[in-house]
Design a protein around this motif. Structure first.
Motif, PDB file in Angstrom:
ATOM      1  N   ARG A 287      53.535  46.565 -13.134  1.00 14.30           N
ATOM      2  CA  ARG A 287      54.060  46.591 -11.760  1.00 14.30           C
ATOM      3  C   ARG A 287      52.932  46.419 -10.748  1.00 14.30           C
ATOM      4  NH1 ARG A 287      54.597  49.983  -7.683  1.00 14.30           N
ATOM      5  NH2 ARG A 287      53.459  51.611  -8.822  1.00 14.30           N
ATOM      6  N   GLN A 288      51.819  47.097 -10.980  1.00 12.58           N
ATOM      7  CA  GLN A 288      50.689  46.947 -10.070  1.00 12.58           C
ATOM      8  C   GLN A 288      50.131  45.534 -10.087  1.00 12.58           C
ATOM      9  OE1 GLN A 288      47.861  49.967 -11.151  1.00 12.58           O
ATOM     10  NE2 GLN A 288      49.132  51.674 -10.432  1.00 12.58           N
ATOM     11  N   GLU A 289      50.094  44.913 -11.290  1.00 14.15           N
ATOM     12  CA  GLU A 289      49.601  43.540 -11.369  1.00 14.15           C
ATOM     13  C   GLU A 289      50.523  42.575 -10.644  1.00 14.15           C
ATOM     14  OE1 GLU A 289      47.096  40.442 -12.342  1.00 14.15           O
ATOM     15  OE2 GLU A 289      46.796  42.599 -12.489  1.00 14.15           O
ATOM     16  N   ARG A 290      51.855  42.766 -10.792  1.00 16.08           N
ATOM     17  CA  ARG A 290      52.805  41.913 -10.075  1.00 16.08           C
ATOM     18  C   ARG A 290      52.670  42.084  -8.570  1.00 16.08           C
ATOM     19  NH1 ARG A 290      56.260  43.649 -14.249  1.00 16.08           N
ATOM     20  NH2 ARG A 290      57.198  45.180 -12.843  1.00 16.08           N
ATOM     21  N   ASN A 291      52.495  43.321  -8.137  1.00 16.33           N
ATOM     22  CA  ASN A 291      52.312  43.551  -6.698  1.00 16.33           C
ATOM     23  C   ASN A 291      51.035  42.885  -6.177  1.00 16.33           C
ATOM     24  OD1 ASN A 291      54.651  45.072  -6.599  1.00 16.33           O
ATOM     25  ND2 ASN A 291      53.598  47.029  -6.882  1.00 16.33           N
ATOM     26  N   ARG A 292      49.983  42.943  -7.000  1.00 25.44           N
ATOM     27  CA  ARG A 292      48.735  42.316  -6.577  1.00 25.44           C
ATOM     28  C   ARG A 292      48.879  40.810  -6.494  1.00 25.44           C
ATOM     29  NH1 ARG A 292      44.631  39.794  -8.651  1.00 25.44           N
ATOM     30  NH2 ARG A 292      45.519  39.909 -10.761  1.00 25.44           N
ATOM     31  N   GLN A 293      49.539  40.215  -7.516  1.00 31.67           N
ATOM     32  CA  GLN A 293      49.737  38.764  -7.493  1.00 31.67           C
ATOM     33  C   GLN A 293      50.619  38.337  -6.322  1.00 31.67           C
ATOM     34  OE1 GLN A 293      51.277  37.753 -11.337  1.00 31.67           O
ATOM     35  NE2 GLN A 293      49.324  38.169 -12.426  1.00 31.67           N
ATOM     36  N   ALA A 294      51.684  39.115  -6.062  1.00 25.81           N
ATOM     37  CA  ALA A 294      52.547  38.781  -4.924  1.00 25.81           C
ATOM     38  C   ALA A 294      51.778  38.885  -3.616  1.00 25.81           C
ATOM     39  CB  ALA A 294      53.761  39.712  -4.915  1.00 25.81           C
TER      40      ALA A 294
END
Length: 331
Positions: A287-294
């Motif tokens: 979830r943190q990685e997806r938030n960072r990519q977004a």
């Protein structure tokens, strides 16, 4: 009778610990109030102008905010030693009783110091000085004792130590009332009454914010107490699970069928908990990685949009300059 002894002993021990720690907490609070009053009486109040202003505004009562906060937090944390079925009623009741006592303890000590000052200034015994101050208060306001003193300090900032000073204190207040009354068009009694009313409003305000501080910190103490108990219980459970798991590994190779099933079930449950915690940790990382990519994509898109807008403004500027140059050539 023998079965109830092990359960009643820890409860009695907890109540004793609660009583000792609560007594120490309350005693330290009263000692802090007494120390502040004595320091202000000896060092702050004798100062010209500043001392009278601090006394009239009763700035020392602001210390109650800190003291109430410490007492509230302490009582909230100490609820862990009370029985679960009545811990909140006992703690809240004790806090409600202590708050007005702590608030008035400063003024009560001021009153005792004043009587002692009258005794020293007139070479009287404490009992005679108290009788004399009661006569002064009775003749001035119609009340005696601490309540008379509390009302007296709401109107007069100067505390007399000798009989002649009583008239000087009242005359000083009368002159202030006459001066202010002449400015606002009120009579002297109305001005003095209004000033006394403002003092009572100030006292209620100080008491209200001190109580708010005590109650909020009491609730914070209860929350911290529950969090501490939950962490301790979780730690004990983890230690117990580790002991059970390690003891299962060290058993003989030919255990009974019931023991074998119990150990297998415990191992499966332990493995399941480990996999669940790992899955939760992996999901949190994803979830943190997806938030960072977004966030990166949003930042890149915003930068690209700003770059296009800058190019468009630059192109429009060049076109405008070209049109102006053609217009000058025609002219």
């Amino acid at each position: 009778m023998a079965a109830s002894a092990p359960t009643s002993s820890p409860r009695s021990r907890n109540l004793i610990i609660y009583g000792i720690l609560t007594t120490l907490l309350v005693g330290l609070a009263f000692m802090a109030k007494a120390a502040a009053v004595i320091v202000a009486q000896r060092l702050l109040y004798p100062l010209p102008l500043v001392g009278g202003l601090v006394r009239s505004l009763e700035v020392l009562d602001l210390l109650n905010i800190l003291i109430f906060a410490i007492v509230g937090m302490g009582l909230g944390l100490l609820t862990r030693f009370l029985p679960p079925d009545s811990r909140y009623h006992i703690s809240y009741g004790l806090l409600v009783v202590l708050m007005p006592l702590l608030f008035l303890s400063g003024s009560l000590l001021h009153y005792q110091l004043w009587v002692n000052g009258v005794s020293t200034a007139n070479d009287l015994t404490y009992a005679t000085a108290k009788t004399l101050t009661n006569e002064w208060l009775q003749s001035t306001l119609g009340d005696t004792g601490f309540w008379g003193y509390y009302r007296f300090t709401a109107q007069y900032t100067v505390l007399p130590l000798e009989p002649d000073q009583v008239r000087q204190a009242t005359l000083g207040a009368d002159r202030v009332g006459s001066l202010v009354g002449g400015l606002v068009g009120w009579d002297q009694a109305r001005v003095i009454g209004w000033l006394s009313f403002n003092t009572w409003i100030l006292r209620l305000f100080y008491f209200a914010i001190a109580c708010f501080s005590g109650i909020t910190h009491f609730q914070d103490g209860i929350i911290q107490m529950h969090l501490t108990q939950d962490r301790q219980q979780q730690k004990r459970q983890q230690q117990q699970d580790k002991r059970q798991f390690s003891s299962g590994k060290g058993l003989p190779s030919s255990p009974s069928q019931g023991q074998d099933k119990t150990l297998d079930r415990q191992r499966r449950e332990y493995d399941r908990q480990q996999r669940l915690e790992q899955a939760q940790a992996d999901a949190e990382r994803d979830r943190q990685e997806r938030n960072r990519q977004a966030h990166d994509r949003h930042s890149q898109a915003q930068l690209e949009q700003e770059r296009r807008e800058a190019q468009q403004r630059q192109q429009e500027k060049r076109q405008q300059e070209k049109r102006q140059q053609e217009k000058r050539q025609k002219d």
